[in-house]
Design a protein around this motif. Structure first.
Motif, PDB file in Angstrom:
ATOM      1  N   MET A  79     -18.137   8.025   3.260  1.00  0.00           N
ATOM      2  CA  MET A  79     -17.017   8.920   3.518  1.00  0.00           C
ATOM      3  C   MET A  79     -15.822   8.509   2.665  1.00  0.00           C
ATOM      4  N   SER A  80     -15.208   9.445   1.986  1.00  0.00           N
ATOM      5  CA  SER A  80     -14.073   9.148   1.117  1.00  0.00           C
ATOM      6  C   SER A  80     -12.782   9.007   1.932  1.00  0.00           C
ATOM      7  N   ILE A  81     -11.754   8.449   1.298  1.00  0.00           N
ATOM      8  CA  ILE A  81     -10.483   8.187   1.973  1.00  0.00           C
ATOM      9  C   ILE A  81      -9.383   8.977   1.262  1.00  0.00           C
ATOM     10  N   PRO A  82      -8.571   9.753   1.990  1.00  0.00           N
ATOM     11  CA  PRO A  82      -7.448  10.447   1.347  1.00  0.00           C
ATOM     12  C   PRO A  82      -6.465   9.448   0.752  1.00  0.00           C
ATOM     13  N   VAL A  83      -6.090   9.665  -0.484  1.00  0.00           N
ATOM     14  CA  VAL A  83      -5.124   8.776  -1.132  1.00  0.00           C
ATOM     15  C   VAL A  83      -3.808   8.774  -0.377  1.00  0.00           C
ATOM     16  N   SER A  84      -3.417   9.908   0.155  1.00  0.00           N
ATOM     17  CA  SER A  84      -2.158   9.997   0.904  1.00  0.00           C
ATOM     18  C   SER A  84      -2.147   9.038   2.083  1.00  0.00           C
ATOM     19  N   GLU A  85      -3.295   8.874   2.746  1.00  0.00           N
ATOM     20  CA  GLU A  85      -3.377   7.956   3.880  1.00  0.00           C
ATOM     21  C   GLU A  85      -3.222   6.508   3.427  1.00  0.00           C
ATOM     22  N   ILE A  86      -3.840   6.174   2.315  1.00  0.00           N
ATOM     23  CA  ILE A  86      -3.736   4.801   1.803  1.00  0.00           C
ATOM     24  C   ILE A  86      -2.285   4.498   1.408  1.00  0.00           C
ATOM     25  N   LEU A  87      -1.650   5.431   0.709  1.00  0.00           N
ATOM     26  CA  LEU A  87      -0.257   5.232   0.296  1.00  0.00           C
ATOM     27  C   LEU A  87       0.656   5.091   1.506  1.00  0.00           C
ATOM     28  N   GLU A  88       0.403   5.893   2.525  1.00  0.00           N
ATOM     29  CA  GLU A  88       1.245   5.829   3.724  1.00  0.00           C
ATOM     30  C   GLU A  88       1.164   4.453   4.368  1.00  0.00           C
ATOM     31  N   LYS A  89      -0.045   3.918   4.507  1.00  0.00           N
ATOM     32  CA  LYS A  89      -0.211   2.606   5.134  1.00  0.00           C
ATOM     33  C   LYS A  89       0.470   1.520   4.314  1.00  0.00           C
ATOM     34  N   ALA A  90       0.328   1.587   2.998  1.00  0.00           N
ATOM     35  CA  ALA A  90       0.967   0.581   2.151  1.00  0.00           C
ATOM     36  C   ALA A  90       2.485   0.691   2.213  1.00  0.00           C
ATOM     37  N   SER A  91       3.017   1.908   2.190  1.00  0.00           N
ATOM     38  CA  SER A  91       4.474   2.093   2.181  1.00  0.00           C
ATOM     39  C   SER A  91       5.112   1.649   3.484  1.00  0.00           C
ATOM     40  N   ILE A  92       4.389   1.792   4.591  1.00  0.00           N
ATOM     41  CA  ILE A  92       4.923   1.345   5.879  1.00  0.00           C
ATOM     42  C   ILE A  92       5.093  -0.169   5.877  1.00  0.00           C
ATOM     43  N   VAL A  93       4.076  -0.884   5.409  1.00  0.00           N
ATOM     44  CA  VAL A  93       4.167  -2.345   5.360  1.00  0.00           C
ATOM     45  C   VAL A  93       5.268  -2.786   4.394  1.00  0.00           C
ATOM     46  N   LEU A  94       5.425  -2.069   3.302  1.00  0.00           N
ATOM     47  CA  LEU A  94       6.458  -2.400   2.311  1.00  0.00           C
ATOM     48  C   LEU A  94       7.849  -1.937   2.739  1.00  0.00           C
ATOM     49  N   ASN A  95       7.911  -1.223   3.859  1.00  0.00           N
ATOM     50  CA  ASN A  95       9.185  -0.666   4.330  1.00  0.00           C
ATOM     51  C   ASN A  95       9.822   0.204   3.247  1.00  0.00           C
ATOM     52  N   ASP A  96       8.995   1.050   2.649  1.00  0.00           N
ATOM     53  CA  ASP A  96       9.445   1.904   1.548  1.00  0.00           C
ATOM     54  C   ASP A  96       8.718   3.247   1.626  1.00  0.00           C
ATOM     55  N   THR A  97       8.868   3.916   2.765  1.00  0.00           N
ATOM     56  CA  THR A  97       8.146   5.170   2.979  1.00  0.00           C
ATOM     57  C   THR A  97       8.656   6.303   2.092  1.00  0.00           C
ATOM     58  N   ALA A  98       9.818   6.123   1.478  1.00  0.00           N
ATOM     59  CA  ALA A  98      10.332   7.129   0.546  1.00  0.00           C
ATOM     60  C   ALA A  98       9.883   6.847  -0.887  1.00  0.00           C
ATOM     61  N   PHE A  99       9.159   5.767  -1.086  1.00  0.00           N
ATOM     62  CA  PHE A  99       8.630   5.396  -2.401  1.00  0.00           C
ATOM     63  C   PHE A  99       9.749   5.252  -3.441  1.00  0.00           C
ATOM     64  N   VAL A 100      10.780   4.503  -3.041  1.00  0.00           N
ATOM     65  CA  VAL A 100      11.923   4.268  -3.925  1.00  0.00           C
ATOM     66  C   VAL A 100      11.730   2.965  -4.695  1.00  0.00           C
ATOM     67  N   ARG A 101      11.397   1.899  -3.988  1.00  0.00           N
ATOM     68  CA  ARG A 101      11.215   0.599  -4.646  1.00  0.00           C
ATOM     69  C   ARG A 101       9.917   0.561  -5.455  1.00  0.00           C
ATOM     70  N   TRP A 102       8.881   1.150  -4.907  1.00  0.00           N
ATOM     71  CA  TRP A 102       7.598   1.241  -5.607  1.00  0.00           C
ATOM     72  C   TRP A 102       7.178   2.713  -5.587  1.00  0.00           C
ATOM     73  N   THR A 103       7.044   3.291  -6.737  1.00  0.00           N
ATOM     74  CA  THR A 103       6.740   4.719  -6.828  1.00  0.00           C
ATOM     75  C   THR A 103       5.286   4.996  -6.461  1.00  0.00           C
ATOM     76  N   LYS A 104       5.020   6.250  -6.141  1.00  0.00           N
ATOM     77  CA  LYS A 104       3.645   6.642  -5.865  1.00  0.00           C
ATOM     78  C   LYS A 104       2.747   6.359  -7.065  1.00  0.00           C
ATOM     79  N   GLU A 105       3.272   6.614  -8.261  1.00  0.00           N
ATOM     80  CA  GLU A 105       2.484   6.384  -9.475  1.00  0.00           C
ATOM     81  C   GLU A 105       2.074   4.922  -9.597  1.00  0.00           C
ATOM     82  N   GLU A 106       3.006   4.019  -9.304  1.00  0.00           N
ATOM     83  CA  GLU A 106       2.680   2.593  -9.344  1.00  0.00           C
ATOM     84  C   GLU A 106       1.601   2.260  -8.325  1.00  0.00           C
ATOM     85  N   LEU A 107       1.799   2.718  -7.105  1.00  0.00           N
ATOM     86  CA  LEU A 107       0.858   2.404  -6.040  1.00  0.00           C
ATOM     87  C   LEU A 107      -0.535   2.969  -6.327  1.00  0.00           C
TER      88      LEU A 107
END
Length: 209
Positions: free
Chosen positions: A1-29
């Protein structure tokens, strides 16, 4: 079963405390996510296994398809008999002349050395074009946006996130934290190690009868 990229990014951004993707952009992640996926398959080749009919070249020395990482198994000749794995030394001892035997369109055995994961030998030597059904590992397709899905099982979600966090916090910036980055990389490594041990424990090939 595949994983939505949006879900992976959301989990990472929550831990990084950067849900707006300001410090680390979506492209970087997403770039680090592709690296993470490749690393998962390098460390655990069955994580992305492909079954395909593969045409052999003439002779004994063969290669898996271009882009593949490791040969996992050959089950049968396409449209014919089963193929079994054997030990190279056994072949050498019992049939020293096996590399020069007459070429055949029906393969009986293959032999494989983990030190050279993209090549293997077949017995008897193959006629060019002989096809076998092969299971081999390959990297999942690269993802480009958060609308994509990553072709890995959900079991690898946590290790993927751990690797992305490691890369994010190891980046040379004001938000870098080497100690925490190292802890995330350790979590990534330990998660894959545990999965390998579990897979070996429950493998049908490990069950005694």
């Amino acid at each position: 079963m595949s994983i939505p990229v949006s879900e992976i990014l959301e989990k990472a951004s929550i831990v990084l405390n950067d849900t707006a993707f300001v410090r680390w952009t979506k492209e970087e992640l997403i770039g680090w996510l592709n690296d993470a996926a490749s690393e998962v398959v390098l460390r655990r080749p069955p994580a992305h296994a492909v079954t395909a009919n593969v045409a052999l070249v003439a002779g004994i020395l063969q290669s898996i398809p271009a882009g593949g990482i490791e040969m996992l198994d050959i089950s049968r000749n396409v449209g014919g008999n089963a193929v079994r794995r054997t030990d190279r030394q056994l072949l050498d001892d019992q049939k020293p002349d096996w590399p020069t035997m007459r070429q055949s369109s029906s393969i009986k055995h293959y032999t494989f050395d983990e030190r050279t994961p993209t090549v293997f030998y077949v017995y008897p030597p193959a006629k060019v074009g002989t096809q076998v059904e092969m299971l081999y590992s390959s990297p999942p397709a690269l993802v480009a946006t958060d609308a994509d899905t990553l072709d890995l099982d959900r079991a690898y979600l946590s290790p993927l996130v751990s690797f992305m966090l490691y890369r994010a916090l190891a980046k040379d910036s004001e938000y870098a934290n080497g100690a925490v980055a190292a802890a995330h990389f350790q979590a990534f490594s330990e998660a894959l190690g545990s999965q390998n041990q579990t897979s070996l424990a429950v493998s049908p090939n490990s069950v005694s009868v």
